[in-house]
Design an enzyme around this catalytic site. Structure first.
Site, PDB file in Angstrom:
ATOM      1  N   HIS A  82     -56.474 -22.189  42.839  1.00  0.00           N
ATOM      2  CA  HIS A  82     -56.378 -22.760  44.188  1.00  0.00           C
ATOM      3  C   HIS A  82     -55.134 -23.643  44.324  1.00  0.00           C
ATOM      4  O   HIS A  82     -54.834 -24.431  43.428  1.00  0.00           O
ATOM      5  CB  HIS A  82     -57.582 -23.656  44.469  1.00  0.00           C
ATOM      6  CG  HIS A  82     -58.840 -22.919  44.787  1.00  0.00           C
ATOM      7  ND1 HIS A  82     -59.536 -22.185  43.864  1.00  0.00           N
ATOM      8  CD2 HIS A  82     -59.536 -22.828  45.952  1.00  0.00           C
ATOM      9  CE1 HIS A  82     -60.608 -21.667  44.437  1.00  0.00           C
ATOM     10  NE2 HIS A  82     -60.635 -22.033  45.703  1.00  0.00           N
TER      11      HIS A  82
ATOM     12  N   ASN B 219     -55.075 -24.510  34.712  1.00  0.00           N
ATOM     13  CA  ASN B 219     -55.929 -24.528  35.916  1.00  0.00           C
ATOM     14  C   ASN B 219     -57.246 -25.253  35.671  1.00  0.00           C
ATOM     15  O   ASN B 219     -57.688 -26.050  36.498  1.00  0.00           O
ATOM     16  CB  ASN B 219     -56.192 -23.083  36.366  1.00  0.00           C
ATOM     17  CG  ASN B 219     -57.041 -22.992  37.627  1.00  0.00           C
ATOM     18  OD1 ASN B 219     -56.923 -23.840  38.515  1.00  0.00           O
ATOM     19  ND2 ASN B 219     -57.885 -21.976  37.710  1.00  0.00           N
TER      20      ASN B 219
END
Lengths: 306, 306
Positions: B151, B183
């Site tokens: 994201h 991440n």
């Protein structure tokens, strides 16, 4: 793009305003970088970019004629990022790569005719002060790089007056090109061919730009890899494209689409070898060319009836 | 950008219209490529991109609240290329790399508070049908790539309702990120830290995006090199940046600016090690952040008084 999603209305005025105020405060601080440098193999240093020198409010460039711009862009904009209109061509500038996304021209037999009043040798390559200093390319970037400052809108396409040809010498209209075998040879052959199309079509629309194409490497994976030159890190495109549309007297359109590698090319390779389907270029460039043209108006693509 | 040069007025409506009509005629032709293929080591084939399937006129996305968008973008747009507004964040999409240029969010203590009515596990990663099929990324691009769908606008920043968190799962809000060590670890640490800033500042503005930084290679020259994954050639950024501005109760601004390499990072490296001067990110990204803010309003940059 979804027509059903809200989109904030944006105008180029906003771009101009935003860029104008840019860089006013960062330069004052010059903070020490609390950085583990090993994490930034090449965070750009940009030694020669003087961001403190703001965009001058005066410029020698005359305001282009808006009806001429509409004429050049008659068949639509390939994209809308940082659009700059000159008197006889239009650019969309890639601020990250310091090379245009695309350059759009409209050619006629008259506009490309030999004109003794226009002297190319009086033209100088100059930085484009309409671009924020952070994102400009400079003559110093090209120096000792081994690459030519290659025109995207060809100088030879803008012969109606000295001002027009001079404007093609803005560095915003340049890309690093291999000189011998490419810029001075096969790419020039393609440019001459496009000019010759004005004998066939009353109007020729030409969109030119860089590509950064991936290659498969030894590990089987695909990588985009391109050199950057000078303190401004001007990108050296791996390839260049040209999408040309000829408009016949009765308003039909015929399209030709070329991709050439930025490398020395044998002069004997015919230009038709570099023709590719236009959508291949669109996907690779992230652009849509002549996409608001009604499909039944394009009668030929790369010499073949559609 | 020169305020003295003519600039054709452009609106996002044009983008939407242009994209909508895109791809209508090329697909029909499917011309044989009269190409010497050796010149195109990797002209993309894009086997799985179905350009013939046009953008649907209906979509499940509600029209975002325009006053919310003005709130998120209060301090200006970093650039204006392909801007898409969702209900609780705004994206500028890079159609060439199939990864956003930037994603902008506005966070408050309330908006990031734990909300039992919002269930992240019900969210699915979905392609963004507001983007032309040529330029979208697809779940299939990420499959077996070894990269997470990371994201940019963090899911955890959009907890006020289920629709908001669901919208963060559009693939237009994703970038290929190293999973373990990045991440799921250090980048997540940075995201959590930014949420925590809402305890210090009533308003936090956060701009996040990818970088493609050059490196010096053995021949002494600088090259940008990044992997592309899947049939759509989704770019794998070399680094990610986050520029955060905290607005105090009395309207002062404090800025922090981070760059992290897209690689496994030791959890013990403090986040401050990744702070860089904001203009370094601006030059590398080709963007200007918070550039229409009066300079005397930014009181601190990376923890240091300006």
């Amino acid at each position: 793009m979804a027509s059903t999603k809200f989109r904030t209305a944006i105008t180029t005025c906003t771009v101009a305003t935003a860029a104008f105020f840019g860089g006013k405060y960062y330069e004052r601080h010059n903070l020490p970088h609390r950085v583990n440098l090993s994490y930034y193999p090449a965070l750009p240093v940009f030694g020669t970019v003087e961001a403190a020198s703001l965009i001058p409010s005066e410029t020698t460039v005359a305001k282009p004629n808006s009806s001429r711009i509409s004429q050049i862009m008659k068949y639509g904009f390939p994209s809308l990022d940082s659009v700059i209109s000159y008197n006889d061509f239009v650019i969309s500038y890639d601020k990250r790569n310091r090379v245009a996304h695309w350059v759009f021209e409209h050619l006629t037999e008259e506009s490309v005719r030999k004109n003794d009043e226009v002297d190319r040798s009086k033209c100088n390559f100059v930085e484009d002060k309409s671009i924020h200093p952070y994102f400009r390319s400079y003559n110093s970037d090209y120096k000792r790089s081994g690459y030519d400052r290659g025109h995207l809108a060809a100088a030879g396409n803008h012969k109606t007056c000295q001002k027009h040809v001079e404007e093609t010498f803005y560095l915003s209209n340049m890309a690093p090109q291999v000189g011998k075998g490419f810029n001075r040879d096969s790419w020039n052959r393609l440019e001459k061919y496009v000019r010759k199309l004005t004998r066939t079509y009353p109007n020729v629309y030409c969109c030119t730009g860089p590509l950064y194409l991936p290659q498969r490497e030894h590990n089987g994976k695909m990588y985009v890899r391109y050199e950057v030159i000078g303190a401004s890190h001007v990108a050296v495109p791996t390839h260049f494209y040209k999408i040309v549309v000829g408009e016949t007297k009765d308003g039909n359109l015929e399209m030709e689409s070329y991709v050439m590698p930025n490398t020395a090319i044998d002069d004997n390779v015919p230009l038709t070898s570099f023709q590719v389907a236009p959508d291949v270029v669109e996907r690779a460039a992230g652009l849509l060319f002549f996409d608001n043209v009604a499909k039944n108006r394009i009668h030929k693509i790369n010499g073949k009836k559609t």
